[in-house]
Design a protein around this motif. Structure first.
Motif, PDB file in Angstrom:
ATOM      1  N   GLY A  39      -0.402  -5.118  -7.514  1.00 29.56           N
ATOM      2  CA  GLY A  39       0.459  -4.133  -6.876  1.00 29.56           C
ATOM      3  C   GLY A  39      -0.285  -3.328  -5.824  1.00 29.56           C
ATOM      4  N   ARG A  43       0.282  -3.380  -1.709  1.00 31.19           N
ATOM      5  CA  ARG A  43       0.529  -2.187  -0.893  1.00 31.19           C
ATOM      6  C   ARG A  43      -0.470  -2.091   0.255  1.00 31.19           C
ATOM      7  NH1 ARG A  43       1.807   0.033  -5.963  1.00 31.19           N
ATOM      8  NH2 ARG A  43      -0.249   0.975  -6.267  1.00 31.19           N
ATOM      9  N   ASP A  44      -1.725  -2.430  -0.034  1.00 29.04           N
ATOM     10  CA  ASP A  44      -2.733  -2.366   1.025  1.00 29.04           C
ATOM     11  C   ASP A  44      -2.488  -3.403   2.112  1.00 29.04           C
ATOM     12  OD1 ASP A  44      -3.881  -0.328  -0.361  1.00 29.04           O
ATOM     13  OD2 ASP A  44      -5.858  -1.264  -0.573  1.00 29.04           O
ATOM     14  N   ARG A  46       0.148  -4.114   3.487  1.00 30.90           N
ATOM     15  CA  ARG A  46       1.092  -3.583   4.472  1.00 30.90           C
ATOM     16  C   ARG A  46       0.365  -2.860   5.603  1.00 30.90           C
ATOM     17  NH1 ARG A  46       4.822  -0.626  -0.076  1.00 30.90           N
ATOM     18  NH2 ARG A  46       5.362  -2.501  -1.290  1.00 30.90           N
ATOM     19  N   LYS A 228       0.107 -12.431   0.543  1.00 31.58           N
ATOM     20  CA  LYS A 228       0.372 -11.477   1.613  1.00 31.58           C
ATOM     21  C   LYS A 228      -0.444 -11.724   2.879  1.00 31.58           C
ATOM     22  CE  LYS A 228       3.211  -9.148  -1.026  1.00 31.58           C
ATOM     23  NZ  LYS A 228       4.665  -9.141  -0.768  1.00 31.58           N
TER      24      LYS A 228
END
Length: 479
Positions: A39, A43-44, A46, A228
């Motif tokens: 998680g 977030r990082d 992004r 990601k």
């Protein structure tokens, strides 16, 4: 005891959970490392564009100069790593203690990483075929023949799921910084030392800290990077490579199945090349994908196998601080016992002979680790299963095969050393799509020319060559 914290785009993160890094032989904790979950990594990711934007603020030639300084700091200086000041000796002792590599091999891999970083300008000149690096920064430019060329970065960061087995593989992600691409690294649980020390050296040399993410953790952390990051590297087994085959987002590095082929024109003089074969098999405790796992010849194969066995068969376990130590420990004993079970299955096949059987037990088990001593096996045909095997210790199959069948039977080969003066064989080897890196002549498979691409050109992986045309805008008519 040193504590290593995750790094979230240059900012140290205080983890809620920690894992111990333990000594391979005693089981005693030597460090603790904070972990993050998928998680946090997600977030990082992004904010990954900010890593590239920070690097784009620094001209490429300055980043290369910083890299040269970082190379010297990495190899020679005391650096802030985690919550401690880490000297070179500290680094070597810690890496050896957690990975099972002899200390002199740790120093050798350290020098290899430093060398590549210190020569980054030359390496990039070769990998780009002399392209002005400002074209990669700007996205387009004139390459010198009056034609506009364009290279578009496919990602703001390079993600990497890093391994535990050989610190030398870190050379593969080092060019990213000079290419103004940020890094999101998941360190190996037993070998966090190289990425942490290298990132510290980069930051100390002046590279923006916001270009770096270090995300120790479980499979979910690695999975988040792979999902990601538009471009990422992963290191693993043949199954790992197969899992990512055909995925342009992932560069998967697995077993090398590197080989030496002896041409019919020189094989009668095979003794001249014995040292080349031994070095290719034994260096770095056989742990690298560039170690030789197969030696192919049309005749004299039993003699060749026996001679190599005489050289490496007596090699035994020595303490990691001993400068003569040539074997690395399996830090997970089950990996050694499982590997030995597979080897025993190989030896049970008809036509396969253990040429090192006279040199004693191969599996050495201890309370917290295990070792496998060097092995040489002879296969009377490429049809034997062992002819296409690679193991993570000094292990080589000497395979009898007619020369005119070799190139279509060898299978995937990261480094292929073809020892011959036969122009027909040289031409055929040059055209063989199974060989990634081709050496013609008596070059050990473990000796890489860093001015050549290794398992794919990182430029082609990170950038896309595209058409880019410019025409002057019309001038508005005056009234």
């Amino acid at each position: 005891m040193i504590t290593l914290h995750p790094l979230r785009w240059g900012k140290q993160y205080e983890s809620l959970e920690f894992n111990d890094v333990v000594h391979f032989d005693t089981g005693e904790p030597i460090a603790r490392i904070g972990t993050v979950g998928g998680g946090i990594v997600g977030r990082d990711m992004r904010k990954a564009h900010l890593a590239r934007e920070a690097l784009l603020e620094v001209p490429t030639d300055e980043l290369i100069a910083m890299g040269k300084k970082a190379a010297d700091l990495f190899e020679n200086a005391t650096l802030s790593v985690g919550d401690s000041q880490q000297s070179v000796d500290d680094f070597v002792h810690q890496q050896s203690a957690s990975t099972g590599l002899p200390e002199h091999m740790c120093r050798s891999n350290m020098a290899k990483n430093s060398f590549v970083l210190s020569r980054m300008d030359e390496i990039l000149e070769c990998l780009t075929r002399g392209l002005d690096l400002s074209i990669l920064s700007k996205g387009y430019g004139d390459e010198g023949r009056g034609v506009t060329v364009s290279y578009q970065a496919q990602t703001p960061i390079l993600g990497a799921i890093l391994p535990n087995n050989s610190p030398g593989v870190h050379t593969l992600w080092l060019p990213a910084v000079a290419l103004q691409i940020g890094l999101a690294l998941k360190p190996g649980s037993q070998e966090p030392w190289t990425p942490y020390r290298m990132v510290s050296a980069f930051i100390e040399a002046g590279v923006p800290a916001s270009a770096f993410g270090l995300y120790p953790g479980g499979h979910d952390a690695g999975g988040a990077i792979m999902t990601k990051a538009p471009r990422s590297m992963i290191f693993g087994s043949a199954q790992t490579v197969a899992q990512h085959a055909g995925n342009p987002r992932v560069q998967a590095h697995g077993p090398g199945f590197s080989k030496i082929l002896l041409g019919d024109d020189i094989v009668d003089d095979w003794e001249m090349y014995l040292d080349v074969m031994v070095e290719s098999v034994l260096s770095n405790s056989g742990r690298s994908c560039i170690n030789c796992s197969g030696i192919w010849a049309s005749r004299h194969t039993q003699e060749i196998a026996a001679a190599i066995a005489e050289k490496i068969g007596p090699v035994d376990v020595l303490p990691p601080a001993d400068p003569n130590a040539q074997l690395a420990a399996f830090t997970v004993p089950a990996m050694a016992t499982g590997t030995w079970s597979m080897v025993e299955q190989d030896l049970a096949e008809s036509g396969v002979t253990d040429m090192t059987s006279q040199f004693g037990e191969k599996l050495i088990e201890r309370e917290h680790c295990a070792y496998l001593r060097p092995m040489v096996v002879h296969a009377d045909s490429p049809d034997r299963a062992v002819a296409s095997k690679e193991y993570m210790f000094p292990f080589v199959s000497v395979v009898e095969c007619p020369q005119d069948e070799m190139l279509r039977r060898i299978g995937p080969t990261l480094v292929g050393t073809v020892i011959t003066s036969d122009e027909k064989l040289i031409t055929a080897a040059s055209r063989c799509v199974e060989i990634d890196r081709l050496n013609i002549g008596p070059l050990p498979t473990n000796r890489l020319n860093w001015l050549q691409p290794h398992e794919g050109n990182i430029i082609d992986f990170l950038f896309r060559n595209r058409a880019y045309q410019i025409t002057p805008m019309p001038t508005a008519a005056s009234t």
